[in-house]
Design a protein around this motif. Structure first.
Motif, PDB file in Angstrom:
ATOM      1  N   ILE A  12       0.661 -43.551 -17.655  1.00  0.00           N
ATOM      2  CA  ILE A  12      -0.096 -43.552 -18.903  1.00  0.00           C
ATOM      3  C   ILE A  12       0.626 -42.632 -19.887  1.00  0.00           C
ATOM      4  CG2 ILE A  12      -2.294 -42.980 -19.996  1.00  0.00           C
ATOM      5  CD1 ILE A  12      -3.634 -43.512 -17.282  1.00  0.00           C
ATOM      6  N   SER A  13       0.925 -43.138 -21.080  1.00  0.00           N
ATOM      7  CA  SER A  13       1.661 -42.373 -22.090  1.00  0.00           C
ATOM      8  C   SER A  13       0.705 -41.743 -23.092  1.00  0.00           C
ATOM      9  CB  SER A  13       2.643 -43.289 -22.832  1.00  0.00           C
ATOM     10  OG  SER A  13       3.585 -43.855 -21.957  1.00  0.00           O
ATOM     11  N   VAL A  14       1.045 -40.526 -23.522  1.00  0.00           N
ATOM     12  CA  VAL A  14       0.328 -39.858 -24.600  1.00  0.00           C
ATOM     13  C   VAL A  14       0.972 -40.281 -25.915  1.00  0.00           C
ATOM     14  CG1 VAL A  14      -0.394 -37.642 -25.557  1.00  0.00           C
ATOM     15  CG2 VAL A  14      -0.142 -37.906 -23.070  1.00  0.00           C
ATOM     16  N   ALA A  15       0.195 -40.827 -26.832  1.00  0.00           N
ATOM     17  CA  ALA A  15       0.742 -41.434 -28.049  1.00  0.00           C
ATOM     18  C   ALA A  15       1.598 -40.457 -28.847  1.00  0.00           C
ATOM     19  CB  ALA A  15      -0.389 -41.961 -28.927  1.00  0.00           C
ATOM     20  N   GLY A  16       2.899 -40.772 -28.945  1.00  0.00           N
ATOM     21  CA  GLY A  16       3.809 -40.031 -29.800  1.00  0.00           C
ATOM     22  C   GLY A  16       4.180 -38.640 -29.328  1.00  0.00           C
ATOM     23  N   ASP A  17       3.693 -38.208 -28.174  1.00  0.00           N
ATOM     24  CA  ASP A  17       3.925 -36.837 -27.707  1.00  0.00           C
ATOM     25  C   ASP A  17       5.002 -36.840 -26.627  1.00  0.00           C
ATOM     26  OD1 ASP A  17       3.819 -34.220 -26.753  1.00  0.00           O
ATOM     27  OD2 ASP A  17       1.634 -34.087 -26.939  1.00  0.00           O
ATOM     28  N   ILE A  18       6.253 -36.728 -27.067  1.00  0.00           N
ATOM     29  CA  ILE A  18       7.367 -36.831 -26.125  1.00  0.00           C
ATOM     30  C   ILE A  18       7.311 -35.720 -25.091  1.00  0.00           C
ATOM     31  CG2 ILE A  18       9.875 -36.784 -25.876  1.00  0.00           C
ATOM     32  CD1 ILE A  18      10.084 -38.062 -28.645  1.00  0.00           C
ATOM     33  N   ARG A  19       6.993 -34.496 -25.533  1.00  0.00           N
ATOM     34  CA  ARG A  19       7.020 -33.377 -24.588  1.00  0.00           C
ATOM     35  C   ARG A  19       5.940 -33.510 -23.519  1.00  0.00           C
ATOM     36  NH1 ARG A  19      10.926 -30.119 -25.815  1.00  0.00           N
ATOM     37  NH2 ARG A  19      11.685 -30.002 -27.972  1.00  0.00           N
ATOM     38  N   ALA A  20       4.765 -33.958 -23.897  1.00  0.00           N
ATOM     39  CA  ALA A  20       3.721 -34.193 -22.896  1.00  0.00           C
ATOM     40  C   ALA A  20       4.135 -35.302 -21.944  1.00  0.00           C
ATOM     41  CB  ALA A  20       2.405 -34.551 -23.586  1.00  0.00           C
ATOM     42  N   ASN A  21       4.766 -36.327 -22.487  1.00  0.00           N
ATOM     43  CA  ASN A  21       5.195 -37.435 -21.629  1.00  0.00           C
ATOM     44  C   ASN A  21       6.355 -37.040 -20.723  1.00  0.00           C
ATOM     45  OD1 ASN A  21       3.258 -39.307 -22.550  1.00  0.00           O
ATOM     46  ND2 ASN A  21       4.482 -39.710 -24.382  1.00  0.00           N
ATOM     47  N   LEU A  22       7.195 -36.132 -21.171  1.00  0.00           N
ATOM     48  CA  LEU A  22       8.256 -35.622 -20.297  1.00  0.00           C
ATOM     49  C   LEU A  22       7.639 -34.960 -19.060  1.00  0.00           C
ATOM     50  CD1 LEU A  22      10.709 -34.016 -22.888  1.00  0.00           C
ATOM     51  CD2 LEU A  22      11.240 -35.928 -21.364  1.00  0.00           C
ATOM     52  N   VAL A  23       6.599 -34.165 -19.266  1.00  0.00           N
ATOM     53  CA  VAL A  23       5.936 -33.506 -18.135  1.00  0.00           C
ATOM     54  C   VAL A  23       5.339 -34.547 -17.201  1.00  0.00           C
ATOM     55  CG1 VAL A  23       4.048 -31.968 -17.471  1.00  0.00           C
ATOM     56  CG2 VAL A  23       5.500 -31.397 -19.436  1.00  0.00           C
ATOM     57  N   ARG A  24       4.710 -35.577 -17.760  1.00  0.00           N
ATOM     58  CA  ARG A  24       4.113 -36.630 -16.934  1.00  0.00           C
ATOM     59  C   ARG A  24       5.199 -37.377 -16.149  1.00  0.00           C
ATOM     60  NH1 ARG A  24      -1.204 -37.556 -18.428  1.00  0.00           N
ATOM     61  NH2 ARG A  24      -1.178 -39.636 -17.526  1.00  0.00           N
ATOM     62  N   HIS A  25       6.337 -37.618 -16.795  1.00  0.00           N
ATOM     63  CA  HIS A  25       7.440 -38.275 -16.093  1.00  0.00           C
ATOM     64  C   HIS A  25       7.960 -37.407 -14.948  1.00  0.00           C
ATOM     65  CE1 HIS A  25       7.346 -41.233 -19.222  1.00  0.00           C
ATOM     66  NE2 HIS A  25       8.490 -41.779 -18.890  1.00  0.00           N
TER      67      HIS A  25
END
Length: 252
Positions: A12-25
């Motif tokens: 699940i991606s956080v809209a437009g938040d690359i840094r949050a998505n990096l942590v999720r990845h």
């Protein structure tokens, strides 16, 4: 030669938040490594979400340092990860839908979506594809969503020697049956394994169907997510044939 273990990252991606998505990845990559996965494929535009309106602002050059934490983790875990990102191949160039291959050996590969879905042309230009990946005895051809809706794309992969066709996608409930029937058909027709990594939740105004899946080279279903949510769909080939399972992923 040991056959590699593959996984679809239904994230699940956080809209437009690359840094949050990096942590999720990173959470997904750690979970995949615990399952001894060697190739992990994320959904289309996984690092930003399917946010067409933000693509020009968020697009990066493939070598951008923002990806360095993922590249270092891939090398540390001996895991190759394919992540989705809007990219430009040079400063000022058109924005492409990219699938960046973060190699277990520290390498960086670039695949860009060749066939756009209607409406994507407002934010993206058609891409150029990319090289196949060699994973032990397997040869992996990448696809991003609408690429696979063109039968010629899968056929070209087979002509190049692909044994695994791996697609990062955004598929809604309305298109799920049609699209998965097509992907399963490619597996059966071409005798290759097919992996589909779908978003695990809503993104860009679309409600993803989840249900990421992997089909064997005879078209049989190896494993599939039961619905939406943060999940790994894993497939491994042994002497007795393919086996798969689904693992939940805890993200921060």
């Amino acid at each position: 030669m040991i056959a590699p273990i593959f996984a679809a990252a239904q994230s699940i991606s956080v809209a437009g938040d690359i840094r949050a998505n990096l942590v999720r990845h990173q959470c997904f990559m750690q979970a995949a490594a615990e399952q001894h996965v060697q190739l992990l494929v994320f959904p289309e535009l996984s690092l930003t979400g399917y946010e067409r309106g933000l693509a020009a602002e968020l697009a990066i050059l493939p070598e951008d340092g923002i990806l360095q934490p993922l590249r270092e983790l891939a090398r540390e875990l001996a895991l190759t990860a394919v992540v989705g990102m809007p990219i430009r191949l040079s400063e000022g160039a058109p924005v492409l839908i990219g699938a960046l291959v973060l190699g277990a050996d520290g390498s960086l590969g670039v695949y860009s979506k060749q066939h756009l879905h209607p409406g994507e042309e407002v934010a993206f230009a058609p891409g150029h594809g990319g090289s196949m990946l060699a994973m032990g005895p397997e040869h992996v051809a990448l696809a991003v969503c609408a690429d696979f809706s063109h039968a010629s794309h899968a056929a070209a992969a087979v002509e190049r020697g692909a044994t695994l066709y791996a697609a990062g996608v955004l598929i809604t409930e309305g298109g799920y049956m049609t699209d998965t029937t097509m992907l399963q058909g490619y597996a059966r027709q071409h005798g290759m394994t097919v992996l589909m990594a779908n978003h695990g939740g809503a993104t860009g105004g679309w409600e993803s169907a989840g249900r990421s899946a992997i089909w064997g080279p005879d078209g049989s279903l190896i494993a599939a997510a039961p619905g939406t949510g943060d999940l790994l769909v894993i497939a491994r080939r042994a002497a007795e044939g393919w086996a798969g399972h689904v693992v939940p992923v805890a993200t921060l």
